[in-house]
Enzyme design. Structure first.
Site, PDB file in Angstrom:
ATOM      1  N   TYR A 176       0.862  -1.181   0.000  1.00  0.00           N
ATOM      2  CA  TYR A 176       0.000   0.000   0.000  1.00  0.00           C
ATOM      3  C   TYR A 176       0.899   1.231   0.000  1.00  0.00           C
ATOM      4  O   TYR A 176       1.966   1.232  -0.597  1.00  0.00           O
ATOM      5  CB  TYR A 176      -0.964  -0.069   1.193  1.00  0.00           C
ATOM      6  CG  TYR A 176      -2.151   0.856   1.074  1.00  0.00           C
ATOM      7  CD1 TYR A 176      -2.932   0.875  -0.093  1.00  0.00           C
ATOM      8  CD2 TYR A 176      -2.496   1.715   2.103  1.00  0.00           C
ATOM      9  CE1 TYR A 176      -4.011   1.731  -0.204  1.00  0.00           C
ATOM     10  CE2 TYR A 176      -3.575   2.571   1.992  1.00  0.00           C
ATOM     11  CZ  TYR A 176      -4.329   2.576   0.831  1.00  0.00           C
ATOM     12  OH  TYR A 176      -5.390   3.428   0.713  1.00  0.00           O
ATOM     13  N   LYS A 203     -20.679 -19.983 -10.440  1.00  0.00           N
ATOM     14  CA  LYS A 203     -19.853 -19.844 -11.643  1.00  0.00           C
ATOM     15  C   LYS A 203     -18.441 -19.408 -11.261  1.00  0.00           C
ATOM     16  O   LYS A 203     -17.448 -19.935 -11.774  1.00  0.00           O
ATOM     17  CB  LYS A 203     -20.496 -18.792 -12.538  1.00  0.00           C
ATOM     18  CG  LYS A 203     -19.997 -18.810 -13.964  1.00  0.00           C
ATOM     19  CD  LYS A 203     -20.830 -19.766 -14.774  1.00  0.00           C
ATOM     20  CE  LYS A 203     -20.487 -19.696 -16.230  1.00  0.00           C
ATOM     21  NZ  LYS A 203     -21.430 -20.448 -17.049  1.00  0.00           N
TER      22      LYS A 203
END
Length: 462
Positions: A113, A168
């Site tokens: 970060y 899915k």
């Protein structure tokens, strides 16, 4: 025809008398009403009672209630709790996000970060293509739906479609290592769907459109392919078509026919049927005859939308008219992606010798597979409880794995054909027979074979 399956599996916790015959009586009660006992576990034992978990498969929610009623009717039996194992699997959703990097200390945080991440952002700003190398875009697919054509359930909306999209995404990860995420859109407006996908596309390496109703799905896919620089793939169309073409190639090997000599009847010209027809035509069949609710599709009909007009112009060389039963006479192959119980064994008997029947409507096919087998040489369905299941999971994980690995910007018919051939080739001559024309969805070779075939085709085209 249907048999109890794991989709309606329940576990019943009950108390019963601790007699020597208790287990047999409980198992017999399940069997008398047609349940299939899969587990019998004694979880507590006392001097005056036993507590048992009975797990069994049922045909439906009503059948599950019948099983419970049959057990309660036994003397001394008291049901404590009934658990639906399918609902238990979905509690809290089926997928999650995990970090690929460790964040153990301040140094790790500074690189993952701020401030270190700023350098990566600047690199991508200077060269946007680096996003495929330095972000999740490299391996991420959006599974996009508006909930308008979900499984066999119809227009149930985006929230109700979310469990399917989660499933899915889980399949993408399981079979091809692709990170997929459900994107359910609270609109069924074509322009809004196109714009929404366009706006989110920078974060993904591919778009998998799912369960969007025809004919809207055709325009959405076509326009997104024009607008975006990543592959757009409507699985209900092309995933189904890939597996059907693969299965048909092997079925024709079983019956000893050349596709160039075959007349193929395709029943249903929605998303799946239209894509099947278009991919079949790439194989140069003798003829394809399309059938919809109005009968055989031909140029003389005045009720054809643009999709059906294209089909009429490119199929039915003999100019056939009439209904499905008439179209079947003399046909070598039937492929159904339409509605249940449209014909029977008598109609299959009118087809050509060594005929092939793919009855893919779910959950109930166009013909009872047992009836079809009376005359057809090869029969396939979309169901898991019969041989030769035509299942899209054979195609889409490997297709996107190959597209992502190639850093592809689009998907073409040649890539779809390459995927179909790869699936077919997994079933070699030693394995091939009338009950085994496509590999198992759990065959570890399938996704990698499809991925390599699609990657190679993408590289050739690039």
């Amino acid at each position: 025809m249907p048999v109890p399956g794991p989709g309606y599996s329940i576990t019943i916790r009950l108390e019963a008398a601790p007699s020597a015959s208790a287990a047999g009586e409980l198992a017999s009660a399940v069997g008398r009403v047609g349940g299939v006992l899969t587990a019998f576990d004694v979880v507590e034992s006392h001097s005056d009672r036993i507590v048992v978990d009975i797990t069994c498969n049922a045909l439906s929610a009503n059948h599950a209630q019948d099983i419970q009623d049959a057990l309660v009717a036994l003397p001394g039996v008291r049901v404590r709790k009934v658990s639906d194992r399918t609902f238990l699997m979905h509690l809290g959703g089926k997928i999650e996000v995990n970090s690929k990097v460790a964040l153990r200390n301040r140094d790790d945080l500074s690189r993952a970060y701020t401030p270190g991440v700023a350098r990566v952002c600047q690199a991508i700003a200077a060269n946007p293509e680096d996003a495929r190398r330095l972000t999740i875009k490299r391996n991420t697919v959006a599974v996009v739906t508006d909930g308008s054509a979900v499984l066999g359930l119809g227009n149930i909306g985006p929230a109700a479609a979310l469990p399917v999209m989660e499933g899915k995404a889980a399949l993408f990860k399981k079979f091809a290592g692709v990170d997929a995420w459900p994107v359910v859109l609270d609109t069924q407006d074509t322009e809004e769907i196109i714009r929404a996908v366009e706006l989110i596309a920078p974060g993904y390496g591919g778009i998998n459109l799912e369960d969007i109703a025809a004919p809207r799905c055709f325009e959405i896919e076509a326009r997104l392919r024009e607008k975006l620089d990543i592959p757009v793939f409507h699985d209900d169309q092309h995933g189904t078509a890939i597996v059907v073409v693969a299965a048909l190639r092997n079925a024709l090997r079983v019956v000893g026919k050349d596709i160039a000599d075959c007349r193929i009847v395709v029943c249903g010209v929605g998303a799946a049927g239209s894509a099947i027809i278009r991919l079949l035509l790439k194989q140069q069949p003798g003829d394809v005859v399309a059938v919809d609710i109005g009968g055989v599709v031909h140029g003389g009909r005045d009720d054809l939308d643009p999709n059906r007009q294209w089909i009429a112009a490119n199929t039915n060389k003999q100019g056939l008219t009439g209904d499905l039963h008439k179209a079947l006479v003399g046909a070598d192959v039937f492929i159904g992606v339409s509605a249940p119980n449209l014909f029977g064994a008598d109609q299959v008997a009118t087809m050509a010798e060594r005929s092939i029947v793919f009855a893919l409507a779910n959950p109930d096919p166009e013909i009872d597979p047992l009836e079809a087998q009376k005359h057809a040489a090869v029969v396939a369905t979309g169901r898991s409880d019969y041989p030769n299941q035509i299942n899209n999971v054979l195609a889409f994980p490997g297709v996107f794995r190959g597209l992502l690995d190639a850093h592809a910007h689009r998907i073409t018919d040649d890539m779809l054909v390459a995927a179909a051939n790869a699936i077919a080739d997994v079933v070699d001559t030693e394995k091939l027979n009338a009950s085994f024309i496509v590999p198992s969805v759990f065959d570890p070779h399938v996704a990698s074979a499809v991925a390599e075939a699609v990657r190679a085709a993408a590289v050739r085209e690039a």
